[in-house]
Design a protein around this motif. Structure first.
Motif, PDB file in Angstrom:
ATOM      1  N   MET A 160      22.493  11.900  -0.288  1.00 38.09           N
ATOM      2  CA  MET A 160      21.110  11.436  -0.213  1.00 38.09           C
ATOM      3  C   MET A 160      20.954  10.174  -1.041  1.00 38.09           C
ATOM      4  O   MET A 160      21.186  10.177  -2.241  1.00 38.09           O
ATOM      5  CB  MET A 160      20.126  12.497  -0.711  1.00 38.09           C
ATOM      6  N   GLU A 161      20.603   9.096  -0.378  1.00 40.24           N
ATOM      7  CA  GLU A 161      20.344   7.828  -1.060  1.00 40.24           C
ATOM      8  C   GLU A 161      19.014   7.912  -1.806  1.00 40.24           C
ATOM      9  O   GLU A 161      18.142   8.723  -1.462  1.00 40.24           O
ATOM     10  CB  GLU A 161      20.277   6.696  -0.040  1.00 40.24           C
ATOM     11  N   PRO A 162      18.827   7.073  -2.831  1.00 38.13           N
ATOM     12  CA  PRO A 162      17.509   7.007  -3.469  1.00 38.13           C
ATOM     13  C   PRO A 162      16.455   6.619  -2.436  1.00 38.13           C
ATOM     14  O   PRO A 162      16.665   5.706  -1.636  1.00 38.13           O
ATOM     15  CB  PRO A 162      17.683   5.912  -4.526  1.00 38.13           C
ATOM     16  N   THR A 163      15.344   7.321  -2.446  1.00 35.46           N
ATOM     17  CA  THR A 163      14.268   7.038  -1.494  1.00 35.46           C
ATOM     18  C   THR A 163      12.926   7.136  -2.208  1.00 35.46           C
ATOM     19  O   THR A 163      12.723   8.037  -3.021  1.00 35.46           O
ATOM     20  CB  THR A 163      14.313   8.003  -0.294  1.00 35.46           C
ATOM     21  N   PRO A 164      12.013   6.221  -1.951  1.00 36.17           N
ATOM     22  CA  PRO A 164      10.740   6.185  -2.674  1.00 36.17           C
ATOM     23  C   PRO A 164       9.918   7.464  -2.541  1.00 36.17           C
ATOM     24  O   PRO A 164       9.101   7.763  -3.415  1.00 36.17           O
ATOM     25  CB  PRO A 164      10.013   4.998  -2.040  1.00 36.17           C
ATOM     26  N   THR A 165      10.110   8.217  -1.462  1.00 34.51           N
ATOM     27  CA  THR A 165       9.301   9.420  -1.242  1.00 34.51           C
ATOM     28  C   THR A 165       9.787  10.621  -2.038  1.00 34.51           C
ATOM     29  O   THR A 165       9.117  11.646  -2.074  1.00 34.51           O
ATOM     30  CB  THR A 165       9.272   9.783   0.246  1.00 34.51           C
ATOM     31  N   ILE A 166      10.951  10.507  -2.669  1.00 35.70           N
ATOM     32  CA  ILE A 166      11.501  11.615  -3.453  1.00 35.70           C
ATOM     33  C   ILE A 166      11.669  11.156  -4.900  1.00 35.70           C
ATOM     34  O   ILE A 166      12.520  10.326  -5.216  1.00 35.70           O
ATOM     35  CB  ILE A 166      12.844  12.114  -2.886  1.00 35.70           C
ATOM     36  N   ARG A 167      10.804  11.668  -5.760  1.00 35.45           N
ATOM     37  CA  ARG A 167      10.819  11.329  -7.193  1.00 35.45           C
ATOM     38  C   ARG A 167      10.872   9.820  -7.438  1.00 35.45           C
ATOM     39  O   ARG A 167      11.598   9.332  -8.292  1.00 35.45           O
ATOM     40  CB  ARG A 167      11.964  12.068  -7.902  1.00 35.45           C
ATOM     41  N   LYS A 168      10.114   9.105  -6.608  1.00 39.89           N
ATOM     42  CA  LYS A 168       9.928   7.658  -6.761  1.00 39.89           C
ATOM     43  C   LYS A 168      11.248   6.890  -6.738  1.00 39.89           C
ATOM     44  O   LYS A 168      11.394   5.865  -7.401  1.00 39.89           O
ATOM     45  CB  LYS A 168       9.164   7.363  -8.059  1.00 39.89           C
ATOM     46  N   GLY A 169      12.199   7.404  -5.974  1.00 44.10           N
ATOM     47  CA  GLY A 169      13.468   6.693  -5.812  1.00 44.10           C
ATOM     48  C   GLY A 169      14.395   6.763  -6.997  1.00 44.10           C
ATOM     49  O   GLY A 169      15.308   5.943  -7.139  1.00 44.10           O
ATOM     50  N   THR A 170      14.209   7.759  -7.866  1.00 44.95           N
ATOM     51  CA  THR A 170      15.019   7.832  -9.095  1.00 44.95           C
ATOM     52  C   THR A 170      16.221   8.760  -8.981  1.00 44.95           C
ATOM     53  O   THR A 170      16.992   8.876  -9.933  1.00 44.95           O
ATOM     54  CB  THR A 170      14.158   8.325 -10.273  1.00 44.95           C
ATOM     55  N   VAL A 171      16.396   9.448  -7.840  1.00 47.24           N
ATOM     56  CA  VAL A 171      17.495  10.401  -7.729  1.00 47.24           C
ATOM     57  C   VAL A 171      18.356  10.105  -6.509  1.00 47.24           C
ATOM     58  O   VAL A 171      17.892   9.527  -5.514  1.00 47.24           O
ATOM     59  CB  VAL A 171      16.988  11.858  -7.646  1.00 47.24           C
TER      60      VAL A 171
END
Length: 289
Positions: free
Chosen positions: A259-270
């Motif tokens: 899973m790439e960082p994505t803004p919709t999941i924890r603001k792209g921090t994971v």
């Protein structure tokens, strides 16, 4: 973090630890300070069981700067992971009969290993590795919980590390642990019975997310399994300074990005990664954006 995540393979194996006999190795304690206290329910150590320790060591050294100390020799060698000189985990080799398998194993602190194993069995779990004593480490056993997640029970010889806030944790060290469960209610009931956890739902989360707590100490989280078709598993998190930079380093070192960082999941921090030997882990940037 609930979403469909691509998976190359689902690791399933019934025995993970080679060192089933009493070991002559003196293992590093889970805490560098002798606390003589035990925090029931805290995950206090991480071990990587892998078919290829050399490839794993090369990867984690390249991506996180980890160093390794070798204890023992040959197929029985145990590689202590050090972050800035502090032991934070270990790596050991799986036997060839288990094939190309790898998994991070968390050790949860319990006051009585035998009682914890008995409880797990009574609830429908499996004992993978019976209780044994490891010099320097303490008593431990490896089980598969009733929902299928592998977890070790541990009573440390010298006590558990003091719980730390996220800001106190060093970069490239363990930040968090999360249970990805195929049956959240059953998992929460099981771990409440094991570790006297309380559970608290995180308000405002896009998907159901609960915290495992005890006496106002937050130890870990539980979420519905986002990996389609996979068994329940504990997911360790590593704290990083920049999630995007770390993802690129991991790719270059041979990781598969689940899973790439994505803004919709924890603001792209994971980001969720799989190392070159197949072990899954999550990285999280701190401070949050």
């Amino acid at each position: 973090m609930k979403r469909k995540v691509k998976v190359i393979s689902t690791i399933m194996f019934t025995a993970l630890i080679l060192m089933a006999c009493e070991s002559a190795i003196t293992f590093p304690p889970v805490s560098q300070i002798e606390t003589n206290t035990h925090n029931q329910g805290q995950i206090v150590w991480h071990d990587l069981a892998t078919y290829n320790p050399t490839a794993a060591k090369d990867f984690y050294a390249e991506v996180f700067g980890w160093e390794f100390e070798t204890l023992g020799e040959g197929v029985d060698a145990y590689f202590v992971i050090k972050n800035e000189g502090t032991p934070i985990g270990g790596i050991f080799k799986l036997g060839d009969k288990f094939g190309k398998a790898a998994e991070w194993l968390g050790s949860v602190s319990v006051p009585n290993v035998s009682a914890a194993v008995k409880y797990n069995s009574s609830e429908g779990g499996k004992t993978i590795f019976k209780k044994a004593s490891f010099p320097g480490r303490g008593e431990t056993a490896l089980v598969q919980d009733p929902q299928g997640a592998f977890v070790a029970f541990l009573k440390s010889e010298s006590g558990d590390p003091l719980p730390q806030r996220a800001m106190q944790i060093k970069m490239n060290s363990w930040l968090w642990n999360e249970l990805w469960s195929n049956d959240m209610d059953a998992s929460m009931d099981f771990y409440k019975g094991l570790a006297s956890y309380e559970t608290e739902e995180v308000k405002g989360s896009k998907v159901p997310y609960f915290l495992f707590k005890q006496e106002n100490k937050i130890f870990s989280g539980v979420i519905g399994n986002p990996v389609e078709g996979a068994r329940s598993a504990w997911m360790p998190y590593i704290k990083v300074k920049d999630v995007n930079v770390t993802v690129e380093k991991a790719k270059a070192a041979g990781a598969h990005v689940m899973m790439e960082p994505t803004p919709t999941i924890r603001k792209g921090t994971v980001a969720v990664l799989m190392d070159p030997t197949g072990a899954q882990f999550t990285i999280q940037q701190w401070i949050l954006r």
